[in-house]
Motif scaffolding. Structure first.
Motif, PDB file in Angstrom:
ATOM      1  N   PRO A   1       0.135  -1.234  -0.436  1.00 40.22           N
ATOM      2  CA  PRO A   1       0.333  -0.288   0.126  1.00 40.22           C
ATOM      3  C   PRO A   1       0.657   1.341  -0.336  1.00 40.22           C
ATOM      4  CG  PRO A   1      -0.636  -2.031   1.184  1.00 40.22           C
ATOM      5  CD  PRO A   1      -0.027  -1.869   1.112  1.00 40.22           C
ATOM      6  N   ASP A   2       2.333   1.586   0.388  1.00 38.11           N
ATOM      7  CA  ASP A   2       2.535   2.572   0.770  1.00 38.11           C
ATOM      8  C   ASP A   2       4.078   2.175  -0.658  1.00 38.11           C
ATOM      9  OD1 ASP A   2       1.405   2.999   2.282  1.00 38.11           O
ATOM     10  OD2 ASP A   2       2.955   1.606   4.274  1.00 38.11           O
ATOM     11  N   TRP A   3       3.670   1.769  -1.538  1.00 36.74           N
ATOM     12  CA  TRP A   3       4.592   1.824  -2.422  1.00 36.74           C
ATOM     13  C   TRP A   3       5.183   2.934  -3.276  1.00 36.74           C
ATOM     14  CZ3 TRP A   3       5.432  -1.640  -7.691  1.00 36.74           C
ATOM     15  CH2 TRP A   3       7.132  -1.975  -7.849  1.00 36.74           C
ATOM     16  N   ARG A   4       6.098   4.082  -3.079  1.00 31.09           N
ATOM     17  CA  ARG A   4       5.961   5.073  -4.182  1.00 31.09           C
ATOM     18  C   ARG A   4       5.315   4.766  -5.537  1.00 31.09           C
ATOM     19  NH1 ARG A   4      10.305   9.054  -0.114  1.00 31.09           N
ATOM     20  NH2 ARG A   4       8.746   9.706   0.345  1.00 31.09           N
ATOM     21  N   GLN A   5       6.204   4.025  -6.552  1.00 32.13           N
ATOM     22  CA  GLN A   5       6.375   3.933  -7.829  1.00 32.13           C
ATOM     23  C   GLN A   5       4.707   3.982  -7.688  1.00 32.13           C
ATOM     24  OE1 GLN A   5       9.774   0.952  -7.968  1.00 32.13           O
ATOM     25  NE2 GLN A   5       9.631   2.707  -9.928  1.00 32.13           N
ATOM     26  N   ALA A   6       4.474   2.834  -7.360  1.00 29.65           N
ATOM     27  CA  ALA A   6       3.140   2.683  -7.491  1.00 29.65           C
ATOM     28  C   ALA A   6       2.020   3.782  -7.433  1.00 29.65           C
ATOM     29  CB  ALA A   6       2.917   1.263  -6.978  1.00 29.65           C
TER      30      ALA A   6
END
Length: 167
Positions: free
Chosen positions: A121-126
Motif C-alpha cells: 500500500p505504501d509503495w511510492r512508485q506505484a
C-alpha cells in the motif's frame, strides 16, 4: 513577460503531451536483454532465467515501440501465475501497469495498480504511477468534452447559418 509566455506554452505542451516521468528504453538495451534470456535458457538456473525475463519485460514495457510494449505486456500477463513471492507479484503488476499506460489503456493500468497497492500500500512508485494514470484519465476526459463541445458548436453554427440564408 517573455518568461511567462514560455511557461504558458510549456504547460500547454505538457498538458497535451503527457509529461510523465516514466523512463524510456532503447532498442539496444532490449536486444541485450534478449541475448541474456537466450543465454539463461541454454544452461542457466531457473532463477537466472526468471531474472533475465523480468529485465526483458522491464525493457519492453519501457520501449518507445508499441509492438515491444505489447510483447512485454503479453510476457507479464503469462508470467503472473508463476510468481513465487508477493514481492515478485508486485513487480510484475507494476510493470504490467506501465505497459497498459504506454498502450493508452489507462483504466486497465489503474486497475492493475490497485492490485499492486493491495500487496504494498505504501509503495511510492506505484502511488506515483497511479496519480499519473488518474491525471491522464482526467485530461482525456477534458479533451473529449472539448471536442464534443466544439462539434456541437459547429453543428449549431451551421444550422443557424443555413436558417439565416433561407430567410
Amino acid at each position: 513577460m517573455e518568461a511567462k509566455i514560455g511557461k504558458f506554452f510549456e504547460s500547454v505542451g505538457s498538458f497535451f503531451g503527457g509529461g510523465d516521468q516514466i523512463p524510456w528504453c532503447d532498442r539496444d538495451i532490449i536486444l541485450g536483454c534478449e541475448r541474456e534470456v537466450a543465454e539463461a535458457a541454454d544452461g542457466g538456473s531457473k532463477e537466472r532465467k526468471n531474472e533475465s525475463i523480468m529485465r526483458l519485460s522491464w525493457a519492453l514495457v519501457h520501449s518507445r515501440q508499441p509492438e515491444d510494449v505489447k510483447r512485454g505486456v503479453a510476457m507479464l500477463e503469462a508470467s503472473l501465475t508463476n510468481s513465487s513471492s508477493p514481492l515478485e507479484q508486485r513487480e510484475k503488476l507494476y510493470l504490467l501497469a506501465i505497459g497498459y499506460y504506454r498502450s493508452s489503456e489507462y483504466s486497465r493500468s489503474r486497475q492493475v495498480l490497485e492490485q499492486c497497492l493491495e500487496i504494498a500500500p505504501d509503495w511510492r512508485q506505484a502511488l506515483t504511477l497511479k496519480k499519473t494514470v488518474e491525471e491522464r484519465i482526467a485530461k482525456d476526459g477534458v479533451i473529449g468534452i472539448g471536442i464534443t463541445a466544439t462539434a456541437v458548436g459547429l453543428i449549431a453554427g451551421g444550422i443557424a447559418a443555413a436558417l439565416a440564408r433561407k430567410n
